[in-house]
Design an enzyme around this catalytic site. Structure first.
Site, PDB file in Angstrom:
ATOM      1  N   HIS A   1      -2.779  -1.444  -4.515  1.00 28.11           N
ATOM      2  CA  HIS A   1      -4.245  -1.408  -4.598  1.00 28.11           C
ATOM      3  C   HIS A   1      -4.736   0.037  -4.560  1.00 28.11           C
ATOM      4  CE1 HIS A   1      -4.608  -0.329  -0.373  1.00 28.11           C
ATOM      5  NE2 HIS A   1      -3.814  -1.328  -0.051  1.00 28.11           N
TER       6      HIS A   1
ATOM      7  N   SER B   1       0.824  -1.204   0.000  1.00 29.66           N
ATOM      8  CA  SER B   1       0.000   0.000   0.000  1.00 29.66           C
ATOM      9  C   SER B   1       0.866   1.265   0.000  1.00 29.66           C
ATOM     10  CB  SER B   1      -0.961  -0.056   1.200  1.00 29.66           C
ATOM     11  OG  SER B   1      -1.926   0.955   1.139  1.00 29.66           O
TER      12      SER B   1
END
Length: 231
Positions: free
Chosen positions: A139, A116
């Site tokens: 993501h 992330s």
């Protein structure tokens, strides 16, 4: 007066730095290089305090330390070790921007994972490594708490995502378009969007420079320090 901790070990400034902040100095007398070792582990804590049961990196500890490394003439370089699940976007980006703006040579090493918002942190240094089993999860941006389903909210999400992809693509070999494709991949995670890259795959995609471990990372940093001194 000598001080001792609860286990009976003598307290020193170095052991306190490691225990409290995951930081220590690495001295190489032969090469006359002094390296600041800094770790980014667990969840990157933002303005909300995480529970005591959570491993966390507090950005209010990291930012002043980075400023100290930049200002301290005795420190020659920065080694950043990462094993993080991500965390607060603003805090993670703040740390990444600080690292990227330093004049001292820097090298990162992904151990375990750098997921992330850990992705910008991994690419913020002058050179980056990942161990063969290390992973990076890419993501879309997520926000915790109450959100309003309005066009302005989605535009804000997109703005944050553009800041992240823009930073990453500016500091490594992947394009912003390719990064967005990996973010929005629907074929890998059954209940989510995104892509998991392991070891050499991060190098193939242009995110990380090389697969390697602590030896390679330190050797590269020594090389960059020598080049910096010649300049």
């Amino acid at each position: 007066m000598r001080e001792f901790n609860q286990t009976g070990d003598e307290k020193t400034e170095d052991t306190d730095e490691i225990r409290e902040y995951g930081m220590t100095d690495l001295d190489d007398p032969e090469r006359e290089h002094q390296i600041q070792l800094m770790t980014i582990i667990g969840e990157i804590e933002g303005h909300d305090v995480l529970p005591n049961t959570s491993k966390a990196t507090k950005y209010e500890h990291v930012l002043p330390k980075l400023a100290e490394v930049e200002e301290n003439r005795e420190v020659d370089g920065l080694l950043l070790l990462l094993n993080t699940m991500g965390g607060d976007v603003e805090s993670g980006l703040a740390i990444a921007e600080m690292v990227a703006s330093m004049s001292k040579p820097s090298v990162s090493l992904v151990l375990g994972g750098s997921h992330s918002i850990g992705v910008p942190l991994a690419v913020s240094t002058d050179y980056s490594y990942i161990v063969p089993t290390g992973t990076m999860v890419i993501h879309p941006v997520r926000l915790n708490g109450l959100t309003i389903g309005a066009p302005q909210t989605y535009e804000y999400f997109q703005q944050i995502q553009d800041r992240i992809t823009g930073f990453v693509s500016a500091h490594c070999g992947i394009t912003q378009k390719r990064l967005e494709e990996l973010m929005l991949n629907t074929g890998m995670l059954t209940k989510d969007l995104g892509t998991v890259l392991v070891g050499a795959q991060t190098v193939e995609e242009g995110l990380i420079n090389e697969v390697g471990g602590i030896h390679q990372a330190l050797e590269k940093l020594h090389e960059l320090i020598d080049l910096n001194r010649k300049k």
